[in-house]
Design a protein around this motif. Structure first.
Motif, PDB file in Angstrom:
ATOM      1  N   GLU A   1       0.836  -1.225  -0.484  1.00  0.00           N
ATOM      2  CA  GLU A   1      -0.360  -0.272  -0.268  1.00  0.00           C
ATOM      3  C   GLU A   1       0.854   1.316   0.231  1.00  0.00           C
ATOM      4  OE1 GLU A   1      -3.397   2.136   2.257  1.00  0.00           O
ATOM      5  OE2 GLU A   1      -2.873   0.016   3.377  1.00  0.00           O
ATOM      6  N   PHE A   2       1.675   1.905   0.696  1.00  0.00           N
ATOM      7  CA  PHE A   2       2.831   2.768   1.089  1.00  0.00           C
ATOM      8  C   PHE A   2       3.788   2.635  -0.446  1.00  0.00           C
ATOM      9  CE2 PHE A   2       6.475   4.902   1.969  1.00  0.00           C
ATOM     10  CZ  PHE A   2       6.012   5.240   2.411  1.00  0.00           C
ATOM     11  N   SER A   3       3.972   1.839  -1.111  1.00  0.00           N
ATOM     12  CA  SER A   3       4.570   1.335  -1.861  1.00  0.00           C
ATOM     13  C   SER A   3       4.050   2.023  -3.183  1.00  0.00           C
ATOM     14  CB  SER A   3       5.238   0.387  -2.376  1.00  0.00           C
ATOM     15  OG  SER A   3       6.290  -0.300  -1.797  1.00  0.00           O
ATOM     16  N   VAL A   4       2.782   1.707  -3.521  1.00  0.00           N
ATOM     17  CA  VAL A   4       1.938   1.976  -5.065  1.00  0.00           C
ATOM     18  C   VAL A   4       1.396   3.272  -5.068  1.00  0.00           C
ATOM     19  CG1 VAL A   4       0.062   1.344  -5.964  1.00  0.00           C
ATOM     20  CG2 VAL A   4       1.083  -0.472  -5.036  1.00  0.00           C
ATOM     21  N   ASN A   5       1.093   3.757  -3.325  1.00  0.00           N
ATOM     22  CA  ASN A   5       0.718   5.025  -2.983  1.00  0.00           C
ATOM     23  C   ASN A   5       1.807   6.220  -2.676  1.00  0.00           C
ATOM     24  OD1 ASN A   5      -2.412   3.903  -3.052  1.00  0.00           O
ATOM     25  ND2 ASN A   5      -1.889   3.739  -0.941  1.00  0.00           N
ATOM     26  N   HIS A   6       3.077   5.948  -2.465  1.00  0.00           N
ATOM     27  CA  HIS A   6       4.025   6.436  -2.110  1.00  0.00           C
ATOM     28  C   HIS A   6       4.676   6.422  -2.522  1.00  0.00           C
ATOM     29  CE1 HIS A   6       1.202   8.465   0.681  1.00  0.00           C
ATOM     30  NE2 HIS A   6       0.396   7.130   1.492  1.00  0.00           N
ATOM     31  N   LEU A   7       5.813   5.361  -2.966  1.00  0.00           N
ATOM     32  CA  LEU A   7       6.824   5.476  -3.934  1.00  0.00           C
ATOM     33  C   LEU A   7       7.120   5.281  -5.072  1.00  0.00           C
ATOM     34  CD1 LEU A   7       8.387   3.381  -0.977  1.00  0.00           C
ATOM     35  CD2 LEU A   7       8.955   5.743  -1.152  1.00  0.00           C
TER      36      LEU A   7
ATOM     37  N   LEU B   1      18.909  -2.044  16.247  1.00  0.00           N
ATOM     38  CA  LEU B   1      16.914  -2.185  16.638  1.00  0.00           C
ATOM     39  C   LEU B   1      16.562  -1.978  17.516  1.00  0.00           C
ATOM     40  CD1 LEU B   1      18.327  -5.929  16.812  1.00  0.00           C
ATOM     41  CD2 LEU B   1      17.084  -5.015  14.911  1.00  0.00           C
ATOM     42  N   GLN B   2      15.254  -1.783  17.284  1.00  0.00           N
ATOM     43  CA  GLN B   2      14.404  -0.919  17.851  1.00  0.00           C
ATOM     44  C   GLN B   2      14.278   0.610  17.826  1.00  0.00           C
ATOM     45  OE1 GLN B   2      11.544  -2.586  19.049  1.00  0.00           O
ATOM     46  NE2 GLN B   2      12.574  -4.381  18.349  1.00  0.00           N
ATOM     47  N   THR B   3      15.131   0.995  17.063  1.00  0.00           N
ATOM     48  CA  THR B   3      15.130   2.654  16.421  1.00  0.00           C
ATOM     49  C   THR B   3      14.099   2.855  15.453  1.00  0.00           C
ATOM     50  OG1 THR B   3      17.969   2.831  16.952  1.00  0.00           O
ATOM     51  CG2 THR B   3      16.433   4.503  15.971  1.00  0.00           C
ATOM     52  N   VAL B   4      13.584   4.260  16.220  1.00  0.00           N
ATOM     53  CA  VAL B   4      12.587   4.647  15.199  1.00  0.00           C
ATOM     54  C   VAL B   4      13.002   5.516  13.793  1.00  0.00           C
ATOM     55  CG1 VAL B   4      10.519   6.129  15.231  1.00  0.00           C
ATOM     56  CG2 VAL B   4      10.517   4.139  16.793  1.00  0.00           C
ATOM     57  N   CYS B   5      12.195   4.933  13.461  1.00  0.00           N
ATOM     58  CA  CYS B   5      13.127   6.168  11.939  1.00  0.00           C
ATOM     59  C   CYS B   5      11.729   6.495  11.245  1.00  0.00           C
ATOM     60  CB  CYS B   5      14.712   5.909  10.571  1.00  0.00           C
ATOM     61  SG  CYS B   5      15.743   5.296  11.569  1.00  0.00           S
ATOM     62  N   ILE B   6      12.219   8.204  10.556  1.00  0.00           N
ATOM     63  CA  ILE B   6      10.805   8.728   9.581  1.00  0.00           C
ATOM     64  C   ILE B   6      11.146   8.752   8.372  1.00  0.00           C
ATOM     65  CG2 ILE B   6       9.165  10.138   9.464  1.00  0.00           C
ATOM     66  CD1 ILE B   6       8.894  10.217  12.808  1.00  0.00           C
ATOM     67  N   LEU B   7      10.759   8.200   7.004  1.00  0.00           N
ATOM     68  CA  LEU B   7      11.783   8.141   5.893  1.00  0.00           C
ATOM     69  C   LEU B   7      10.505   9.457   5.506  1.00  0.00           C
ATOM     70  CD1 LEU B   7      12.080   5.584   6.762  1.00  0.00           C
ATOM     71  CD2 LEU B   7      13.131   5.455   4.499  1.00  0.00           C
ATOM     72  N   HIS B   8      11.370  10.235   5.032  1.00  0.00           N
ATOM     73  CA  HIS B   8      10.476  11.556   4.286  1.00  0.00           C
ATOM     74  C   HIS B   8      11.609  11.268   2.267  1.00  0.00           C
ATOM     75  CE1 HIS B   8       9.315  13.659   7.758  1.00  0.00           C
ATOM     76  NE2 HIS B   8      10.838  13.362   8.360  1.00  0.00           N
ATOM     77  N   PHE B   9      10.497  10.593   1.412  1.00  0.00           N
ATOM     78  CA  PHE B   9      10.499  11.198   0.352  1.00  0.00           C
ATOM     79  C   PHE B   9      10.279  11.806  -0.316  1.00  0.00           C
ATOM     80  CE2 PHE B   9      10.849   6.225   2.376  1.00  0.00           C
ATOM     81  CZ  PHE B   9      11.462   5.776   1.238  1.00  0.00           C
ATOM     82  N   TYR B  10      10.918  12.455  -1.252  1.00  0.00           N
ATOM     83  CA  TYR B  10      11.166  13.180  -2.230  1.00  0.00           C
ATOM     84  C   TYR B  10      11.742  13.689  -3.358  1.00  0.00           C
ATOM     85  CZ  TYR B  10      15.691  14.510  -0.896  1.00  0.00           C
ATOM     86  OH  TYR B  10      16.953  14.669  -1.025  1.00  0.00           O
ATOM     87  N   LYS B  11      11.801  13.915  -4.830  1.00  0.00           N
ATOM     88  CA  LYS B  11      11.859  14.283  -6.124  1.00  0.00           C
ATOM     89  C   LYS B  11      12.297  15.585  -6.775  1.00  0.00           C
ATOM     90  CE  LYS B  11      12.163  11.720 -10.772  1.00  0.00           C
ATOM     91  NZ  LYS B  11      10.701  11.014 -11.168  1.00  0.00           N
ATOM     92  N   THR B  12      13.327  16.506  -6.987  1.00  0.00           N
ATOM     93  CA  THR B  12      13.676  17.465  -7.423  1.00  0.00           C
ATOM     94  C   THR B  12      14.135  17.033  -8.367  1.00  0.00           C
ATOM     95  OG1 THR B  12      15.748  17.766  -6.318  1.00  0.00           O
ATOM     96  CG2 THR B  12      13.443  18.194  -5.183  1.00  0.00           C
ATOM     97  N   SER B  13      15.621  17.113  -8.983  1.00  0.00           N
ATOM     98  CA  SER B  13      16.535  16.682 -10.005  1.00  0.00           C
ATOM     99  C   SER B  13      16.533  15.486 -10.118  1.00  0.00           C
ATOM    100  CB  SER B  13      17.455  17.385  -9.839  1.00  0.00           C
ATOM    101  OG  SER B  13      18.064  17.562  -9.368  1.00  0.00           O
ATOM    102  N   HIS B  14      16.631  14.689  -8.617  1.00  0.00           N
ATOM    103  CA  HIS B  14      16.819  13.581  -8.626  1.00  0.00           C
ATOM    104  C   HIS B  14      15.506  12.911  -7.124  1.00  0.00           C
ATOM    105  CE1 HIS B  14      19.084  15.590  -4.827  1.00  0.00           C
ATOM    106  NE2 HIS B  14      18.932  13.973  -4.869  1.00  0.00           N
ATOM    107  N   LEU B  15      15.744  11.412  -7.311  1.00  0.00           N
ATOM    108  CA  LEU B  15      15.229  10.765  -6.140  1.00  0.00           C
ATOM    109  C   LEU B  15      15.567  10.985  -4.897  1.00  0.00           C
ATOM    110  CD1 LEU B  15      12.366   9.644  -5.004  1.00  0.00           C
ATOM    111  CD2 LEU B  15      13.100   7.507  -5.535  1.00  0.00           C
ATOM    112  N   GLY B  16      15.378  11.457  -3.700  1.00  0.00           N
ATOM    113  CA  GLY B  16      15.828  11.150  -2.344  1.00  0.00           C
ATOM    114  C   GLY B  16      15.132  10.763  -0.882  1.00  0.00           C
TER     115      GLY B  16
END
Length: 93
Positions: free
Chosen positions: A16-22, A72-87
């Protein structure tokens, strides 16, 4: 983060996340992505969409995690964006 992500040098995202956001940010099934924590250098990785439409962030995740003290158990929030490149930027808690 869980043990599988650390051992397999990749992060899996749900369909769901892959199709809708990535997938809308990707030009192909496999793309280069620049990943960076708030502090520290960026790392080039691969974002790959598998045949089940789930995306995987791979080829460099394990080293990135070690260099940014992600354990292990570290919480990470990923923010995806696209400008001239994917980051992506990652907030680490």
């Amino acid at each position: 983060m869980n043990e599988t992500f650390m051992k397999q040098d990749r992060v899996y995202f749900s369909k769901e996340f892959s199709v809708n956001h990535l997938e809308p940010l990707m030009d192909d099934a496999t793309v280069q992505i620049q990943v960076q924590a708030l502090e520290g250098p960026s790392t080039n990785m691969i974002l790959h969409r598998s045949t089940d439409y789930c995306c995987n962030l791979k080829k460099g995740w394990a080293d990135f995690a070690v260099n940014n003290n992600i354990k292990l158990q570290t919480v990470c929030i990923l923010h995806f964006y696209k400008t001239s490149h994917l980051g992506a930027t990652i907030d680490i808690f």
